[in-house]
Design an enzyme around this catalytic site. Structure first.
Site, PDB file in Angstrom:
ATOM      1  N   HIS A  56      -5.646   1.396  -3.573  1.00  0.00           N
ATOM      2  CA  HIS A  56      -4.430   1.357  -2.720  1.00  0.00           C
ATOM      3  C   HIS A  56      -4.119  -0.359  -3.726  1.00  0.00           C
ATOM      4  CE1 HIS A  56      -7.992  -1.556  -0.327  1.00  0.00           C
ATOM      5  NE2 HIS A  56      -9.081  -0.594  -2.058  1.00  0.00           N
ATOM      6  N   CYS A  59       0.965  -0.987  -0.297  1.00  0.00           N
ATOM      7  CA  CYS A  59       0.005  -0.117   0.162  1.00  0.00           C
ATOM      8  C   CYS A  59       1.026   0.998   0.023  1.00  0.00           C
ATOM      9  CB  CYS A  59      -1.246  -0.163   0.813  1.00  0.00           C
ATOM     10  SG  CYS A  59      -0.583   0.249   2.914  1.00  0.00           S
ATOM     11  N   HIS A  98      -2.182   0.880   6.500  1.00  0.00           N
ATOM     12  CA  HIS A  98      -2.893   1.062   5.444  1.00  0.00           C
ATOM     13  C   HIS A  98      -3.303   2.986   5.001  1.00  0.00           C
ATOM     14  CE1 HIS A  98      -4.319  -1.155   2.263  1.00  0.00           C
ATOM     15  NE2 HIS A  98      -5.480  -0.100   1.841  1.00  0.00           N
TER      16      HIS A  98
END
Length: 177
Positions: free
Chosen positions: A148, A88, A136
């Site tokens: 993402h 990510c 994240h």
């Protein structure tokens, strides 16, 4: 020497003093106008500089979003910074690097080092969104969606920002400003 001014007869030294007094008043008025104009020029210049900085950031953000979208379908791989596979934080770092903005490698550092924090309601394309206690990161692409690289076994994709994302949202930053 005698000078007539407005029906008055003045001798040369007095005429010179009257003329000098008028020019001094005019100079003072001109100086005051210049000072006021100088202040407005400074304010206008500051606004122009801010507008230019915002325009540059918007152009960089557009580039970063385009680069990230070009990675759709690339596989997630822990620690990967691309090209070809990403985690990510590697995805957003890669995209912003292509736009000319250097970001730290991991999500928590990307959030911590960014000066321009953004609220959920103020999101603009290119903003980095952080979730799960900074575990994240994704990039806002507009219209309630983000791009993402989710997790092992998944691929880079665009997802809607629904209820679960909203509940795990930690914060957002605007790089490149």
């Amino acid at each position: 020497m005698t000078v007539t001014a407005g029906g008055l007869i003045l001798h040369a030294p007095a005429a010179q003093a009257a003329t000098t007094g008028d020019s001094a008043r005019t100079s003072t008025a001109n100086a005051a106008t210049a000072a006021t104009t100088g202040r407005s020029v400074k304010v206008t210049t500051a606004r122009s500089a801010k507008s230019a900085r915002i325009a540059r950031q918007k152009a960089k953000a557009s580039t970063a979003v385009a680069v990230a979208k070009n990675q759709i379908g690339d596989p997630y791989r822990y620690g990967a910074e691309g090209p070809g596979s990403f985690d990510c934080s590697g995805l957003v770092q890669f995209a912003w690097k292509k736009a000319g903005v250097k970001l730290p490698r991991v999500a928590s550092s990307q959030f911590a080092r960014a000066r321009n924090k953004v609220s959920w309601r103020s999101l603009k394309p290119g903003d980095l969104m952080f979730f799960n206690g900074l575990g994240h990161v994704g990039m806002y692409v507009g219209k309630g969606k983000m791009i993402h690289s989710p997790r092992t076994g998944e691929r880079v994709r665009i997802d809607k920002l629904g209820g679960w994302r909203r509940s795990s949202f930690v914060g957002a930053v605007r790089p490149g400003l």
